[in-house]
Design an enzyme around this catalytic site. Structure first.
Site, PDB file in Angstrom:
ATOM      1  N   LYS A 288       0.858  -1.184   0.000  1.00 56.47           N
ATOM      2  CA  LYS A 288       0.000   0.000   0.000  1.00 56.47           C
ATOM      3  C   LYS A 288       0.896   1.237   0.000  1.00 56.47           C
ATOM      4  CE  LYS A 288      -4.209   1.634   2.216  1.00 56.47           C
ATOM      5  NZ  LYS A 288      -5.442   1.194   2.861  1.00 56.47           N
ATOM      6  N   GLU A 377     -20.092  -4.410   9.419  1.00 53.95           N
ATOM      7  CA  GLU A 377     -21.055  -3.596  10.161  1.00 53.95           C
ATOM      8  C   GLU A 377     -22.164  -4.437  10.781  1.00 53.95           C
ATOM      9  OE1 GLU A 377     -19.864  -2.855   7.134  1.00 53.95           O
ATOM     10  OE2 GLU A 377     -18.745  -1.017   7.539  1.00 53.95           O
ATOM     11  N   ARG A 405     -25.837  -0.686   6.034  1.00 50.67           N
ATOM     12  CA  ARG A 405     -25.603  -2.118   5.885  1.00 50.67           C
ATOM     13  C   ARG A 405     -26.255  -2.950   6.984  1.00 50.67           C
ATOM     14  NH1 ARG A 405     -20.909  -3.664   2.740  1.00 50.67           N
ATOM     15  NH2 ARG A 405     -21.657  -2.840   0.779  1.00 50.67           N
TER      16      ARG A 405
HETATM   17  C1  TPP Z   1     -19.066  -1.196   4.110  1.00 53.54           C
HETATM   18  C2  TPP Z   1     -17.849  -0.328   4.258  1.00 53.54           C
HETATM   19  N1  TPP Z   1     -17.288  -0.168   5.477  1.00 53.54           N
HETATM   20  C3  TPP Z   1     -16.206   0.614   5.626  1.00 53.54           C
HETATM   21  C4  TPP Z   1     -15.658   1.237   4.546  1.00 53.54           C
HETATM   22  C5  TPP Z   1     -14.484   2.181   4.720  1.00 53.54           C
HETATM   23  N2  TPP Z   1     -13.293   1.704   4.049  1.00 53.54           N
HETATM   24  C6  TPP Z   1     -12.890   2.195   2.866  1.00 53.54           C
HETATM   25  S1  TPP Z   1     -11.502   1.490   2.314  1.00 53.54           S
HETATM   26  C7  TPP Z   1     -11.398   0.513   3.667  1.00 53.54           C
HETATM   27  C8  TPP Z   1     -10.262  -0.437   3.806  1.00 53.54           C
HETATM   28  C9  TPP Z   1     -10.253  -1.392   2.695  1.00 53.54           C
HETATM   29  O1  TPP Z   1      -9.161  -2.234   2.857  1.00 53.54           O
HETATM   30  P1  TPP Z   1      -8.698  -3.115   1.656  1.00 53.54           P
HETATM   31  O2  TPP Z   1      -9.863  -3.744   1.003  1.00 53.54           O
HETATM   32  O3  TPP Z   1      -7.634  -4.016   2.160  1.00 53.54           O
HETATM   33  O4  TPP Z   1      -8.123  -2.069   0.621  1.00 53.54           O
HETATM   34  P2  TPP Z   1      -6.780  -1.194   0.692  1.00 53.54           P
HETATM   35  O5  TPP Z   1      -7.218   0.196   1.029  1.00 53.54           O
HETATM   36  O6  TPP Z   1      -5.881  -1.772   1.723  1.00 53.54           O
HETATM   37  O7  TPP Z   1      -6.202  -1.258  -0.661  1.00 53.54           O
HETATM   38  C10 TPP Z   1     -12.445   0.760   4.543  1.00 53.54           C
HETATM   39  C11 TPP Z   1     -12.635   0.105   5.839  1.00 53.54           C
HETATM   40  C12 TPP Z   1     -16.271   1.052   3.293  1.00 53.54           C
HETATM   41  N3  TPP Z   1     -15.823   1.649   2.199  1.00 53.54           N
HETATM   42  N4  TPP Z   1     -17.343   0.263   3.182  1.00 53.54           N
END
Ligand code: TPP
Length: 634
Positions: A288, A377, A405
């Site tokens: 990342k 959630e 959700r």
């Molecule tokens: C339902 C939901 N909960 C929380 C989020 C907030 N959120 C956005 S990106 C993220 C992390 C995602 O992690 P990952 O899939 O590993 O992607 P990375 O950013 O590490 O590439 C979160 C928790 C979201 N977008 N949707």
């Protein structure tokens, strides 16, 4: 204006242009895209580190697959900047997330290459599977369906539900797991441990490399590769891993782990996978923030860093140096620690937004009593219900938009059983540049329909603190507190706790001509409007209702008894929200006053700064002034 793209990138306006390049040129394209993202996002803030991590994956996918007829879905979609740049939006990339600019997330309406709109996590496998089944029913047998999903998003229940469903199909589905071992904060849970185990298992990786060499070097395996891979997979299972592969348990063919930054190797692998039918998963390991040292070192900070120096990577503080009011999220983060110190039954819960909602402070100080449950959630809410059923008082902090959700869990697991769970809905109201997928515009309406739900909305930081104090006092049933993104309005907020009577409003300004009824932060807009109106000779009474449920009916009877003109203001949809509640009250009691309802109309709100949007929807102080002036002239 858009900065200069590099020599190769400047000639690429679509994936078709990309496909004209030789494989050897792809690393340079990746470098140019990465620099372009850094150039733009350094001055026009957005999701940085996730998009830096997927540059090679994006290039390889568009190089190998026939997008847009092959369908590509980005889970969450915050990592899709390279995709936007390669698919005709390079010249408008500098408008990213701005009002009327391009969206920070994929959007069907924005481009034919955005096969599916995302923003909330863990939807990509379900959607890609749906498309694959549609292709098969429509006899589009050659088309490919690709879901790119992060390790964080893989922890969401929907992703598991989709794997479970798709694995027993013969759908032409490729899931690419973009595993950087982090969500926004560090990823949590058993799946994360499992993935880390695979990624770091030396013997397993050596064996997998061997498999790829054999397959890559022997085109003659062709259609048989499926069974060969399966056999090898089984051998891996029994001889090396000595435990079953999670994805193979879901009946997906599993490939990897592989280096997600080696674009040439990725192209080779994807070409092979294109020939293998059925559900399959490619596990890629990425970093990342790749390519920007600071972002690689501090991926959480650089998830969405704001403005930064593109050369050094240093974040530039753009806030004025005057004394600033605290952020609402920090008031939550500090207050829950104080309350938990006083009340042993209090625990904190966040579904993967520990830094975003500031529960990280409690997680550090009281690790046994503060839980990050992953991007989950629904689980977060029912987990809270379980805790509450045993007499704990969970403060379950979920962004308003993500709480959508878990609506059934709130209704069925918490409210129906009258369990004392405190829901803290951060990012209630318009959130700004993230746009429609992230605005918290529906919670007042969806919480209002739930029997026994208390709905509190503080006007400022001090009220948030006191509402949290009130919410943990002895009671039954759910209690929700919604507050906005960003900074509050006060300098001093950390005063001794003072309980607020549930369902009690407060008159904050006197006046005779019109009554302005507000919920949450719109009280501040109304006071400003009232001051302005007074200069024009119109005196307005302002009532901070504080609770949408139960409504303060005593004060409402007084208001309807005195005023013939009433304005309601809310930072949320006007459909079924605060204004609706006041209208229902008027109707039930046969009052004759006229009511003007201000808030967000029946639409998905645009992206832009909150101030731009309050103005657009007409409920900032100027909008209130205009409404009252017009109202008075009737
Ligand atoms: C339902 C939901 N909960 C929380 C989020 C907030 N959120 C956005 S990106 C993220 C992390 C995602 O992690 P990952 O899939 O590993 O992607 P990375 O950013 O590490 O590439 C979160 C928790 C979201 N977008 N949707």
């Amino acid at each position: 204006m858009s900065p200069d793209a590099g020599t190769l990138l400047s000639k690429i306006n679509s994936p078709a242009d990309l496909r004209k390049l030789s494989e050897e040129q792809l690393p340079q394209v990746c470098e140019e895209i990465r620099n372009f993202i850094i150039d733009v996002v350094s001055v026009n803030p957005g999701h940085l580190s996730s998009s830096l991590g997927t540059v090679e994956l994006t290039v390889a996918i568009h190089y190998v697959f026939e997008t847009p007829s092959d369908k590509l879905i980005w889970d969450v979609g915050h990592q899709a900047y390279a995709h936007k740049i390669l698919t005709g939006r390079k010249d408008r990339f500098y408008t990213l997330r701005k009002f009327d600019g391009i969206s920070g997330f994929p959007k069907i309406k924005e481009s034919e290459y955005d096969a599916f709109g995302t923003g909330h996590s863990s939807t990509s496998i379900s959607a890609a599977f749906g498309m694959a089944v549609a292709s098969s029913l429509l006899k589009n047998n050659g088309s490919q369906h690709i879901a790119v999903i992060g390790d964080g998003s893989m922890t969401g229940g929907m992703a598991m539900e989709a794997l479970n469903n798709a694995g027993v199909s013969n759908a032409n589905l490729l899931v690419i797991l973009n595993d950087n071992n982090i969500a926004i904060d560090k990823n949590v849970g058993a799946i994360k441990e499992y993935l880390l185990g695979i990624a770091t298992s030396r013997s397993y990786n050596r064996f997998k490399d061997l498999v790829w060499k054999i397959l890559g070097g022997n085109k003659r395996y062709g259609a048989n590769s499926r069974s060969i891979v399966k056999q090898i997979g089984n051998a891996v299972k029994s001889t090396i891993l000595k435990k079953s592969n999670l994805f193979e348990a879901f009946k997906f063919r599993y490939f990897g782990p592989t280096d997600g930054h080696d674009v040439i190797h990725l192209v080779k692998i994807l070409r092979d996978l294109k020939r293998i039918p059925g559900p399959k998963i490619l596990h890629t390991i990425t970093v990342k923030g790749k390519g920007l040292t600071n972002a690689e070192k501090e991926p959480t900070t650089y998830h969405s860093p704001g403005i930064f120096d593109k050369n050094t990577g240093e974040i530039i503080n753009t806030e004025c140096t005057e004394k600033l009011s605290p952020k609402f999220q920090n008031v939550f983060g500090k207050t829950i620690i104080e309350l938990a110190g006083m009340n042993k039954r209090i625990v904190g819960i966040t579904p993967a937004m520990a830094t975003g909602c500031s529960l990280n402070m409690m997680m550090q100080l009281m690790p046994d009593r503060a839980f990050d449950v992953g991007i989950a959630e629904q689980h977060a809410v029912t987990f809270a219900a379980g805790l509450a059923a045993q007499g704990m008082i969970p403060f379950c902090n979920i962004y308003s938009t993500f709480m959508q959700r878990a609506l059934d869990q709130v209704i069925h697991d918490v409210a129906l059983q009258k369990l004392h769970v405190v829901f803290c809905l951060d990012r209630g109201g318009l959130v700004g540049e993230d746009g429609a997928t992230h605005h918290g515009t529906f919670d007042l309406a969806y919480m209002r329909m739930i029997p026994d739900m208390v709905i509190a909305a503080p006007m400022n930081e001090l009220e948030l603190r006191n509402m949290m104090y009130t919410a943990q006092q002895d009671r039954t049933g759910p209690f929700s507190i919604r507050y906005p993104r960003g900074r509050g309005f006060l300098e001093e907020w950390k005063l001794p706790f003072d309980a607020i009577e549930v369902g009690k409003a407060e008159q904050i300004r006197k006046g005779d001509d019109v009554a302005i009824l507000t919920i949450g932060i719109t009280g501040n807009f109304a006071v400003e409007a009232a001051i302005h109106l007074e200069k024009e000779g119109i005196t307005s009474a302002v009532f901070n209702m504080r609770f949408l449920k139960p409504l303060d009916e005593v004060i409402l009877h007084e208001i309807f008894g005195k005023y013939k003109k009433i304005v309601t203001v809310e930072d949320g949809t006007i459909v079924g929200g605060f204004g609706s509640a006041v209208l229902e009250f008027k109707n039930q009691h046969n009052y004759s006053a006229r009511i003007q309802i201000l808030g967000i109309p029946d639409l998905f709100a645009a992206q832009g700064s909150p101030e731009e949007l309050y103005r657009l929807y007409g409920y900032d102080s100027e909008g209130i002034v205009r409404t009252v002036q017009k109202f008075m002239s009737l």
